[in-house]
Scaffold this motif. Structure first.
Motif, PDB file in Angstrom:
ATOM      1  N   MET A 126       0.853  -1.169   0.000  1.00 50.56           N
ATOM      2  CA  MET A 126       0.000   0.000   0.000  1.00 50.56           C
ATOM      3  C   MET A 126       0.898   1.231   0.000  1.00 50.56           C
ATOM      4  SD  MET A 126      -3.265   0.748   2.518  1.00 50.56           S
ATOM      5  CE  MET A 126      -2.893  -0.673   3.427  1.00 50.56           C
ATOM      6  N   GLY A 127       1.100   1.855  -1.145  1.00 48.68           N
ATOM      7  CA  GLY A 127       1.966   3.018  -1.235  1.00 48.68           C
ATOM      8  C   GLY A 127       1.219   4.303  -0.921  1.00 48.68           C
ATOM      9  N   LYS A 128       1.995   5.315  -0.604  1.00 49.15           N
ATOM     10  CA  LYS A 128       1.401   6.614  -0.334  1.00 49.15           C
ATOM     11  C   LYS A 128       1.265   7.374  -1.644  1.00 49.15           C
ATOM     12  CE  LYS A 128       3.167   7.009   4.314  1.00 49.15           C
ATOM     13  NZ  LYS A 128       4.001   7.736   5.239  1.00 49.15           N
ATOM     14  N   SER A 129       0.064   7.746  -1.973  1.00 48.80           N
ATOM     15  CA  SER A 129      -0.207   8.494  -3.189  1.00 48.80           C
ATOM     16  C   SER A 129       0.117   9.964  -2.971  1.00 48.80           C
ATOM     17  CB  SER A 129      -1.691   8.330  -3.546  1.00 48.80           C
ATOM     18  OG  SER A 129      -2.013   9.102  -4.666  1.00 48.80           O
ATOM     19  N   GLU A 130       0.397  10.642  -4.052  1.00 47.27           N
ATOM     20  CA  GLU A 130       0.677  12.074  -3.967  1.00 47.27           C
ATOM     21  C   GLU A 130      -0.604  12.898  -4.041  1.00 47.27           C
ATOM     22  OE1 GLU A 130       3.574  13.682  -3.341  1.00 47.27           O
ATOM     23  OE2 GLU A 130       4.344  11.681  -2.956  1.00 47.27           O
ATOM     24  N   SER A 131      -1.701  12.292  -4.478  1.00 47.14           N
ATOM     25  CA  SER A 131      -2.952  13.042  -4.574  1.00 47.14           C
ATOM     26  C   SER A 131      -4.094  12.229  -3.971  1.00 47.14           C
ATOM     27  CB  SER A 131      -3.264  13.391  -6.030  1.00 47.14           C
ATOM     28  OG  SER A 131      -3.421  12.215  -6.786  1.00 47.14           O
ATOM     29  N   TYR A 132      -5.030  12.942  -3.406  1.00 45.67           N
ATOM     30  CA  TYR A 132      -6.172  12.323  -2.746  1.00 45.67           C
ATOM     31  C   TYR A 132      -7.428  13.042  -3.182  1.00 45.67           C
ATOM     32  CZ  TYR A 132      -2.348  10.694   0.109  1.00 45.67           C
ATOM     33  OH  TYR A 132      -1.167  10.133   0.513  1.00 45.67           O
ATOM     34  N   LEU A 133      -8.542  12.346  -3.124  1.00 46.92           N
ATOM     35  CA  LEU A 133      -9.834  12.968  -3.393  1.00 46.92           C
ATOM     36  C   LEU A 133     -10.324  13.576  -2.091  1.00 46.92           C
ATOM     37  CD1 LEU A 133     -11.378  10.014  -5.418  1.00 46.92           C
ATOM     38  CD2 LEU A 133     -10.274  12.059  -6.327  1.00 46.92           C
ATOM     39  N   ILE A 134     -10.767  14.817  -2.150  1.00 48.01           N
ATOM     40  CA  ILE A 134     -11.242  15.520  -0.963  1.00 48.01           C
ATOM     41  C   ILE A 134     -12.686  15.953  -1.206  1.00 48.01           C
ATOM     42  CG2 ILE A 134     -10.876  17.464   0.598  1.00 48.01           C
ATOM     43  CD1 ILE A 134      -8.513  15.574   0.589  1.00 48.01           C
ATOM     44  N   GLU A 135     -13.540  15.666  -0.227  1.00 44.13           N
ATOM     45  CA  GLU A 135     -14.953  16.042  -0.322  1.00 44.13           C
ATOM     46  C   GLU A 135     -15.316  16.878   0.901  1.00 44.13           C
ATOM     47  OE1 GLU A 135     -19.031  13.687  -1.187  1.00 44.13           O
ATOM     48  OE2 GLU A 135     -17.885  12.952   0.524  1.00 44.13           O
ATOM     49  N   PHE A 136     -16.035  17.973   0.659  1.00 40.04           N
ATOM     50  CA  PHE A 136     -16.500  18.854   1.729  1.00 40.04           C
ATOM     51  C   PHE A 136     -18.021  18.808   1.772  1.00 40.04           C
ATOM     52  CE2 PHE A 136     -12.490  20.602   0.278  1.00 40.04           C
ATOM     53  CZ  PHE A 136     -11.832  20.889   1.457  1.00 40.04           C
ATOM     54  N   ILE A 137     -18.570  18.551   2.972  1.00 37.51           N
ATOM     55  CA  ILE A 137     -20.026  18.544   3.147  1.00 37.51           C
ATOM     56  C   ILE A 137     -20.360  19.444   4.336  1.00 37.51           C
ATOM     57  CG2 ILE A 137     -22.065  17.167   3.658  1.00 37.51           C
ATOM     58  CD1 ILE A 137     -20.634  14.790   2.381  1.00 37.51           C
TER      59      ILE A 137
ATOM     60  N   ALA B 126     -11.280  12.475   3.032  1.00 37.22           N
ATOM     61  CA  ALA B 126     -10.145  12.249   2.136  1.00 37.22           C
ATOM     62  C   ALA B 126     -10.174  10.788   1.704  1.00 37.22           C
ATOM     63  CB  ALA B 126      -8.831  12.565   2.838  1.00 37.22           C
ATOM     64  N   VAL B 127      -9.977  10.562   0.404  1.00 35.25           N
ATOM     65  CA  VAL B 127     -10.019   9.209  -0.148  1.00 35.25           C
ATOM     66  C   VAL B 127      -8.733   8.960  -0.929  1.00 35.25           C
ATOM     67  CG1 VAL B 127     -11.279   7.615  -1.664  1.00 35.25           C
ATOM     68  CG2 VAL B 127     -12.529   9.374  -0.388  1.00 35.25           C
ATOM     69  N   ASP B 128      -8.116   7.791  -0.685  1.00 33.88           N
ATOM     70  CA  ASP B 128      -6.971   7.366  -1.479  1.00 33.88           C
ATOM     71  C   ASP B 128      -7.525   6.694  -2.731  1.00 33.88           C
ATOM     72  OD1 ASP B 128      -4.243   6.660  -2.138  1.00 33.88           O
ATOM     73  OD2 ASP B 128      -4.777   4.624  -1.554  1.00 33.88           O
ATOM     74  N   PRO B 129      -7.271   7.252  -3.925  1.00 38.03           N
ATOM     75  CA  PRO B 129      -7.865   6.681  -5.136  1.00 38.03           C
ATOM     76  C   PRO B 129      -7.343   5.292  -5.494  1.00 38.03           C
ATOM     77  CG  PRO B 129      -6.364   8.467  -5.701  1.00 38.03           C
ATOM     78  CD  PRO B 129      -6.471   8.440  -4.209  1.00 38.03           C
ATOM     79  N   GLU B 130      -6.147   4.935  -5.013  1.00 38.74           N
ATOM     80  CA  GLU B 130      -5.583   3.624  -5.335  1.00 38.74           C
ATOM     81  C   GLU B 130      -6.240   2.500  -4.535  1.00 38.74           C
ATOM     82  OE1 GLU B 130      -1.355   3.658  -4.983  1.00 38.74           O
ATOM     83  OE2 GLU B 130      -1.152   5.423  -6.245  1.00 38.74           O
TER      84      GLU B 130
ATOM     85  N   GLN C 124      -3.968  13.673   6.806  1.00 40.40           N
ATOM     86  CA  GLN C 124      -3.170  13.112   7.903  1.00 40.40           C
ATOM     87  C   GLN C 124      -3.897  11.937   8.543  1.00 40.40           C
ATOM     88  OE1 GLN C 124      -2.437  16.427  10.515  1.00 40.40           O
ATOM     89  NE2 GLN C 124      -0.519  16.971   9.498  1.00 40.40           N
ATOM     90  N   LYS C 125      -5.199  12.091   8.752  1.00 37.82           N
ATOM     91  CA  LYS C 125      -5.976  11.003   9.339  1.00 37.82           C
ATOM     92  C   LYS C 125      -6.033   9.815   8.380  1.00 37.82           C
ATOM     93  CE  LYS C 125     -10.307   9.750  11.535  1.00 37.82           C
ATOM     94  NZ  LYS C 125     -11.634  10.197  11.966  1.00 37.82           N
ATOM     95  N   LEU C 126      -6.192  10.088   7.089  1.00 41.41           N
ATOM     96  CA  LEU C 126      -6.211   9.019   6.094  1.00 41.41           C
ATOM     97  C   LEU C 126      -4.906   8.229   6.119  1.00 41.41           C
ATOM     98  CD1 LEU C 126      -7.407   7.528   3.649  1.00 41.41           C
ATOM     99  CD2 LEU C 126      -6.466   9.360   2.217  1.00 41.41           C
ATOM    100  N   LEU C 127      -3.781   8.924   6.163  1.00 41.78           N
ATOM    101  CA  LEU C 127      -2.485   8.247   6.211  1.00 41.78           C
ATOM    102  C   LEU C 127      -2.356   7.414   7.488  1.00 41.78           C
ATOM    103  CD1 LEU C 127      -0.173  11.054   4.810  1.00 41.78           C
ATOM    104  CD2 LEU C 127      -1.009   9.004   3.625  1.00 41.78           C
ATOM    105  N   TYR C 128      -2.851   7.934   8.607  1.00 40.86           N
ATOM    106  CA  TYR C 128      -2.846   7.187   9.864  1.00 40.86           C
ATOM    107  C   TYR C 128      -3.657   5.890   9.714  1.00 40.86           C
ATOM    108  CZ  TYR C 128      -4.154   5.783  14.563  1.00 40.86           C
ATOM    109  OH  TYR C 128      -4.396   5.041  15.698  1.00 40.86           O
ATOM    110  N   VAL C 129      -4.849   6.002   9.152  1.00 41.47           N
ATOM    111  CA  VAL C 129      -5.727   4.842   8.979  1.00 41.47           C
ATOM    112  C   VAL C 129      -5.069   3.810   8.069  1.00 41.47           C
ATOM    113  CG1 VAL C 129      -7.933   4.094   7.962  1.00 41.47           C
ATOM    114  CG2 VAL C 129      -7.864   6.092   9.468  1.00 41.47           C
TER     115      VAL C 129
END
Length: 72
Positions: free
Chosen positions: A1-12, A22-26, A50-55
């Motif tokens: 599971m590599g760290k991607s340089e870009s993430y999908l971000i959604e604001f609600i 934050a979503v890792d597209p891979e 940061q939380k996504l990377l922690y998870v």
């Protein structure tokens, strides 16, 4: 599971709070935070990533731990 340089971000927006996901597209892994809508979207995005990377790191570490038994 590599760290991607870009993430999908959604604001609600929900009342006096702003949910940021934050979503890792891979891997499809996602993590959400709830923040103050007065904060900058950039700052909230960074917190969500940061939380996504922690998870993602926690999930990887849990897979690597193949010891039998129950941790107490």
């Amino acid at each position: 599971m590599g760290k991607s340089e870009s993430y999908l971000i959604e604001f609600i927006s929900s009342g006096k709070a702003l949910k940021v996901t934050a979503v890792d597209p891979e891997s499809g892994t996602e993590a959400s935070i709830v923040g103050d809508p007065k904060m900058s979207r950039d700052a909230l995005s960074k917190l969500a990533v940061q939380k996504l990377l922690y998870v993602m790191n926690k999930a990887q570490n849990d897979q690597d731990d193949d010891r039998p038994g129950i941790l107490v």
